[in-house]
Design a protein around this motif. Structure first.
Motif, mmCIF file in Angstrom:
data_model
loop_
_atom_site.group_PDB
_atom_site.id
_atom_site.type_symbol
_atom_site.label_atom_id
_atom_site.label_comp_id
_atom_site.label_asym_id
_atom_site.label_seq_id
_atom_site.Cartn_x
_atom_site.Cartn_y
_atom_site.Cartn_z
ATOM 1 N N TYR A 141 -6.333 -29.500 0.465
ATOM 2 C CA TYR A 141 -7.291 -28.564 1.077
ATOM 3 C C TYR A 141 -7.881 -27.669 -0.005
ATOM 4 O O TYR A 141 -7.250 -27.404 -1.032
ATOM 5 C CB TYR A 141 -6.614 -27.738 2.170
ATOM 6 N N PRO A 142 -9.124 -27.223 0.192
ATOM 7 C CA PRO A 142 -9.754 -26.349 -0.795
ATOM 8 C C PRO A 142 -9.231 -24.923 -0.672
ATOM 9 O O PRO A 142 -9.041 -24.404 0.431
ATOM 10 C CB PRO A 142 -11.245 -26.434 -0.434
ATOM 11 N N VAL A 143 -8.985 -24.279 -1.809
ATOM 12 C CA VAL A 143 -8.545 -22.876 -1.845
ATOM 13 C C VAL A 143 -9.788 -21.997 -1.875
ATOM 14 O O VAL A 143 -10.635 -22.132 -2.760
ATOM 15 C CB VAL A 143 -7.654 -22.613 -3.065
ATOM 16 N N ILE A 144 -9.902 -21.119 -0.892
ATOM 17 C CA ILE A 144 -11.085 -20.270 -0.747
ATOM 18 C C ILE A 144 -10.659 -18.815 -0.871
ATOM 19 O O ILE A 144 -9.788 -18.345 -0.117
ATOM 20 C CB ILE A 144 -11.775 -20.503 0.603
ATOM 21 N N ILE A 145 -11.248 -18.107 -1.835
ATOM 22 C CA ILE A 145 -10.987 -16.680 -2.031
ATOM 23 C C ILE A 145 -12.296 -15.927 -1.892
ATOM 24 O O ILE A 145 -13.259 -16.184 -2.615
ATOM 25 C CB ILE A 145 -10.354 -16.413 -3.418
#
Length: 489
Positions: A141-145
């Protein structure tokens, strides 16, 4: 091929039980697999939630101006901490899919990277890999900050124990189902044997009757009072009644069939075929009576039409009478200008349309020649126009088109009215079929019009079809185009 009832019973029961067994096995397997997927999904959702909390805390504690750069610098530490926290193998990637660090290269080697490709597109995905008795799940899954993609986390987790337990459950259910179905099959075999023995006796007796022996009887135990016992008793009684009636049936059968066929053909054709010409004659006669000779040209035209229709009506009656005596001949085929024929028919039925507050709009090309019977082709046009007038809405317009389409002449009749359901369209060209209109049939109609149309079209080597959608009903007739005298396209 199985010919006996007992054999058919056994084959039928075997197929039913075999299919039931396979269906049950497939259903249970599907449910188990679905349950496994749900459990894996729930586990991975929790895994993502916990790992997201850890990554977000790491960014809050050490916030950098460039999150991508920070994620790359912290990749080894993040992977190490998440491995301990989740008991899973972890790898970190850049937003472009470049591997930054992995806790175990072997855990990710040889596995499909479909989940990683989905993560590169901003989606969360997982894949299940079966290999040598193990079941490994790869989850990405993509890490979104703060709304920005800073990298990708990928996990590898072993679910072999879950699938081993599922296989045990599936095998247990399979054995139980097989045992139950085997017992049911044995019971069905005994039941079929009890049913088929009396039926064999009935079959032998019926064969004797077929050969002319009406003295045969079926012996059944008096204690048998079930359906088969009653069937045997009814059979014996039936043979006695047949013996009494057989002579009268043979004497009257042929005579009744011939009389019934002649009566039905005669009255059905007379009822329908005489109605439309009479309507046209009455229309002209009423207008002539109203206008008298004030319009001499119309008066002569109307009188000519009345004479022509009367002559055609007379000829039609003679043909129907000949048809009822099974001595009718056939009109000679010749070149027919169907365009002019259709114009004349539209003009003749315009008066009937006006009485119903409707109009006919025709668009007809020149030179539409067909090799056929003129009166019968005219009957196609009359029947279709008459139906369109009868079933269209008041104050509506009936569209009539005729043009050449390749090697065919295409005639189109369209009117606004009640939409005909698809199940009625499948039968509407059958003889004697009358579609329901607002819950009732058309008064005086016997359902011959469209049946006659189809019969005439078939005799001319054409085709006819009807569609009805959104209150627009359209009938299209196609007949082979005739290039010149005696030459079809």
């Amino acid at each position: 091929m199985v010919r006996t009832i007992r054999g058919k019973f056994l084959v039928g029961f075997f197929l039913i039980f075999a299919l039931s067994f396979l269906l049950l096995n497939q259903t249970v397997d599907h449910l188990i697999q679905k349950n496994n997927q749900n459990m894996i999904t729930d586990d991975l959702i929790g895994l993502k939630k916990n790992s997201n909390i850890y990554v977000r805390q790491a960014f809050l504690i050490n916030h950098f101006t460039n999150d991508d750069l920070y994620f790359g610098q912290m990749a080894e530490e993040i992977v190490s901490d998440l491995k301990r926290a989740t008991s899973s193998e972890v790898s970190a990637y850049t937003v472009d899919g470049v591997l930054l660090h992995a806790s175990s290269n072997e855990a990710f080697a040889g596995a499909t990277d479909e989940d990683l490709k989905q993560a590169l597109e901003g989606k969360t995905a997982y894949t299940i890999t079966y290999k040598q008795g193990t079941a490994a799940v790869h989850y990405s899954y993509p890490v979104i900050i703060d709304g920005s993609h800073v990298g990708i986390l990928r996990f590898a987790k072993d679910f072999s124990l879950l699938y081993e337990q599922s296989d045990i459950i599936l095998k247990t259910i399979t054995y139980l189902a097989f045992g139950i179905l085997a017992v049911a099959f044995l019971f069905s075999y005994l039941l079929s044997r009890n049913l088929t023995i009396p039926l064999v006796k009935l079959s032998n007796a019926s064969s004797e009757v077929m050969q002319g022996n009406l003295d045969v009887r079926i012996d059944v135990k008096p204690t048998r009072r079930d359906e088969i016992g009653r069937l045997a008793a009814n059979f014996n009684e039936m043979i006695g009644q047949i013996k009494q009636q057989i002579a009268r049936i043979e004497r009257d059968r042929d005579r009744l069939e011939r009389l019934n066929r002649q009566r039905k053909t005669f009255f059905d054709n007379v009822t329908h075929e005489l109605k439309t010409p009479l309507t046209s004659i009455l229309g002209y006669a009423e207008i002539i009576r109203q206008q008298g000779e004030s319009d001499r040209a119309f008066f002569e035209k109307g009188m000519n039409h009345v004479v022509q229709e009367s002559e055609r009506l007379h000829g039609m009656v003679l043909r129907l009478l000949e048809l009822s005596r099974e001595t009718a001949g056939s009109e000679e085929f010749k070149q027919v200008d169907t365009g002019q024929l259709l114009r004349d028919t539209c003009e003749a039925l315009t008066f009937k349309a006006k009485r119903y507050h409707k109009s006919i709009d025709s668009e007809i090309e020149e030179g539409l020649h067909v090799y056929g019977q003129e009166d019968r082709i005219r009957q196609i046009f009359i029947n279709l126009l008459d139906n369109a007038i009868k079933y269209s809405k008041p104050h509506s317009e009936i569209e009539v088109q005729a043009k050449r389409a390749g090697e065919q002449v295409r005639y189109r009749f369209a009117n606004l009215g009640e939409t005909i359901p698809p199940e009625q369209l499948n039968e509407i060209f059958e003889p004697y079929y009358v579609p329901e209109r607002h819950g009732a049939k058309e008064t005086g109609s016997v359902g011959l019009g469209l049946g006659i149309v189809k019969s005439i079209v078939d005799d001319h080597g054409g085709a006819v079809r009807m569609t009805s959608e959104n209150e627009l009903t359209t009938v299209v007739v196609e007949l082979p185009f005739m290039k010149s005298e005696g030459e079809l396209a």
